[in-house]
Design a protein around this motif. Structure first.
Motif, PDB file in Angstrom:
ATOM      1  N   ALA A 167      36.024  42.701  43.189  1.00 50.87           N
ATOM      2  CA  ALA A 167      36.757  41.883  42.216  1.00 50.87           C
ATOM      3  C   ALA A 167      35.990  40.613  41.875  1.00 50.87           C
ATOM      4  O   ALA A 167      35.964  40.196  40.711  1.00 50.87           O
ATOM      5  CB  ALA A 167      38.149  41.545  42.745  1.00 50.87           C
ATOM      6  N   VAL A 168      35.358  40.005  42.856  1.00 53.81           N
ATOM      7  CA  VAL A 168      34.559  38.804  42.601  1.00 53.81           C
ATOM      8  C   VAL A 168      33.390  39.145  41.678  1.00 53.81           C
ATOM      9  O   VAL A 168      33.142  38.444  40.682  1.00 53.81           O
ATOM     10  CB  VAL A 168      34.057  38.172  43.924  1.00 53.81           C
ATOM     11  CG1 VAL A 168      32.995  37.112  43.660  1.00 53.81           C
ATOM     12  CG2 VAL A 168      35.220  37.591  44.704  1.00 53.81           C
ATOM     13  N   PHE A 169      32.680  40.234  41.975  1.00 54.54           N
ATOM     14  CA  PHE A 169      31.568  40.640  41.115  1.00 54.54           C
ATOM     15  C   PHE A 169      32.053  41.009  39.717  1.00 54.54           C
ATOM     16  O   PHE A 169      31.407  40.710  38.716  1.00 54.54           O
ATOM     17  CB  PHE A 169      30.783  41.797  41.738  1.00 54.54           C
ATOM     18  CG  PHE A 169      29.917  41.358  42.880  1.00 54.54           C
ATOM     19  CD1 PHE A 169      28.862  40.468  42.683  1.00 54.54           C
ATOM     20  CD2 PHE A 169      30.151  41.812  44.155  1.00 54.54           C
ATOM     21  CE1 PHE A 169      28.071  40.056  43.737  1.00 54.54           C
ATOM     22  CE2 PHE A 169      29.374  41.409  45.224  1.00 54.54           C
ATOM     23  CZ  PHE A 169      28.321  40.527  45.009  1.00 54.54           C
ATOM     24  N   PHE A 170      33.200  41.666  39.632  1.00 51.86           N
ATOM     25  CA  PHE A 170      33.814  42.032  38.358  1.00 51.86           C
ATOM     26  C   PHE A 170      34.067  40.779  37.526  1.00 51.86           C
ATOM     27  O   PHE A 170      33.724  40.722  36.341  1.00 51.86           O
ATOM     28  CB  PHE A 170      35.126  42.781  38.641  1.00 51.86           C
ATOM     29  CG  PHE A 170      35.905  43.209  37.428  1.00 51.86           C
ATOM     30  CD1 PHE A 170      35.528  44.324  36.706  1.00 51.86           C
ATOM     31  CD2 PHE A 170      37.050  42.532  37.040  1.00 51.86           C
ATOM     32  CE1 PHE A 170      36.261  44.745  35.602  1.00 51.86           C
ATOM     33  CE2 PHE A 170      37.787  42.939  35.943  1.00 51.86           C
ATOM     34  CZ  PHE A 170      37.387  44.053  35.220  1.00 51.86           C
ATOM     35  N   ALA A 171      34.643  39.753  38.140  1.00 50.13           N
ATOM     36  CA  ALA A 171      34.955  38.507  37.432  1.00 50.13           C
ATOM     37  C   ALA A 171      33.683  37.792  36.992  1.00 50.13           C
ATOM     38  O   ALA A 171      33.586  37.330  35.849  1.00 50.13           O
ATOM     39  CB  ALA A 171      35.811  37.601  38.314  1.00 50.13           C
ATOM     40  N   LEU A 172      32.711  37.707  37.870  1.00 50.47           N
ATOM     41  CA  LEU A 172      31.464  37.019  37.533  1.00 50.47           C
ATOM     42  C   LEU A 172      30.688  37.763  36.451  1.00 50.47           C
ATOM     43  O   LEU A 172      30.089  37.140  35.567  1.00 50.47           O
ATOM     44  CB  LEU A 172      30.605  36.839  38.782  1.00 50.47           C
ATOM     45  CG  LEU A 172      31.162  35.895  39.841  1.00 50.47           C
ATOM     46  CD1 LEU A 172      30.297  35.934  41.095  1.00 50.47           C
ATOM     47  CD2 LEU A 172      31.289  34.486  39.301  1.00 50.47           C
ATOM     48  N   ALA A 173      30.715  39.094  36.492  1.00 53.30           N
ATOM     49  CA  ALA A 173      29.976  39.900  35.514  1.00 53.30           C
ATOM     50  C   ALA A 173      30.528  39.746  34.101  1.00 53.30           C
ATOM     51  O   ALA A 173      29.800  39.951  33.132  1.00 53.30           O
ATOM     52  CB  ALA A 173      30.002  41.372  35.924  1.00 53.30           C
ATOM     53  N   ILE A 193      39.674  33.186  36.848  1.00 51.56           N
ATOM     54  CA  ILE A 193      40.800  33.488  37.742  1.00 51.56           C
ATOM     55  C   ILE A 193      41.566  34.714  37.239  1.00 51.56           C
ATOM     56  O   ILE A 193      41.896  35.613  38.021  1.00 51.56           O
ATOM     57  CB  ILE A 193      41.743  32.269  37.887  1.00 51.56           C
ATOM     58  CG1 ILE A 193      40.997  31.079  38.479  1.00 51.56           C
ATOM     59  CG2 ILE A 193      42.972  32.628  38.723  1.00 51.56           C
ATOM     60  CD1 ILE A 193      40.382  31.319  39.845  1.00 51.56           C
ATOM     61  N   GLN A 194      41.829  34.769  35.936  1.00 54.30           N
ATOM     62  CA  GLN A 194      42.563  35.903  35.376  1.00 54.30           C
ATOM     63  C   GLN A 194      41.799  37.210  35.560  1.00 54.30           C
ATOM     64  O   GLN A 194      42.387  38.235  35.917  1.00 54.30           O
ATOM     65  CB  GLN A 194      42.849  35.690  33.876  1.00 54.30           C
ATOM     66  CG  GLN A 194      43.791  34.547  33.600  1.00 54.30           C
ATOM     67  CD  GLN A 194      43.101  33.215  33.401  1.00 54.30           C
ATOM     68  OE1 GLN A 194      42.076  32.921  33.982  1.00 54.30           O
ATOM     69  NE2 GLN A 194      43.687  32.379  32.551  1.00 54.30           N
ATOM     70  N   VAL A 195      40.486  37.172  35.322  1.00 58.36           N
ATOM     71  CA  VAL A 195      39.677  38.383  35.475  1.00 58.36           C
ATOM     72  C   VAL A 195      39.562  38.757  36.953  1.00 58.36           C
ATOM     73  O   VAL A 195      39.571  39.946  37.298  1.00 58.36           O
ATOM     74  CB  VAL A 195      38.288  38.210  34.815  1.00 58.36           C
ATOM     75  CG1 VAL A 195      37.417  39.428  35.053  1.00 58.36           C
ATOM     76  CG2 VAL A 195      38.438  37.954  33.321  1.00 58.36           C
ATOM     77  N   LEU A 196      39.505  37.775  37.840  1.00 55.29           N
ATOM     78  CA  LEU A 196      39.485  38.048  39.275  1.00 55.29           C
ATOM     79  C   LEU A 196      40.773  38.763  39.700  1.00 55.29           C
ATOM     80  O   LEU A 196      40.728  39.754  40.436  1.00 55.29           O
ATOM     81  CB  LEU A 196      39.305  36.757  40.072  1.00 55.29           C
ATOM     82  CG  LEU A 196      39.352  36.895  41.590  1.00 55.29           C
ATOM     83  CD1 LEU A 196      38.224  37.772  42.097  1.00 55.29           C
ATOM     84  CD2 LEU A 196      39.308  35.528  42.247  1.00 55.29           C
ATOM     85  N   ILE A 197      41.897  38.281  39.218  1.00 51.64           N
ATOM     86  CA  ILE A 197      43.185  38.927  39.541  1.00 51.64           C
ATOM     87  C   ILE A 197      43.217  40.344  38.981  1.00 51.64           C
ATOM     88  O   ILE A 197      43.642  41.283  39.666  1.00 51.64           O
ATOM     89  CB  ILE A 197      44.359  38.076  39.033  1.00 51.64           C
ATOM     90  CG1 ILE A 197      44.439  36.783  39.841  1.00 51.64           C
ATOM     91  CG2 ILE A 197      45.671  38.851  39.110  1.00 51.64           C
ATOM     92  CD1 ILE A 197      45.366  35.739  39.265  1.00 51.64           C
TER      93      ILE A 197
END
Length: 64
Positions: free
Chosen positions: A7-13, A21-25
């Motif tokens: 999820a962290v990599f997904f948000a950063l990418a 924060i929204q993309v991390l969730i």
């Protein structure tokens, strides 16, 4: 640790600091969906639906 890490990599990418924060969730939820179903396809369909809704919303709010 796999779901939170992914999820962290997904948000950063996504490269959207204002939506981090929204993309991390979303990444956490999509990762959990993958874990529970054992398939990537429900998450792919969900991600595509979210993208489609975002595009439609953007188009609907464009000043003409």
């Amino acid at each position: 640790y796999a779901v939170p890490g992914s999820a962290v990599f997904f948000a950063l990418a996504h490269g959207l600091p204002q939506l981090l924060i929204q993309v991390l969730i979303a990444g956490l939820l999509l990762g959990e969906l993958r874990r529970r179903t054992g398939s990537l396809w429900p998450g792919v369909a969900t991600h595509a639906t979210i993208n489609l809704l975002g595009i439609l919303l953007a188009l609907a709010t464009v000043s003409r």
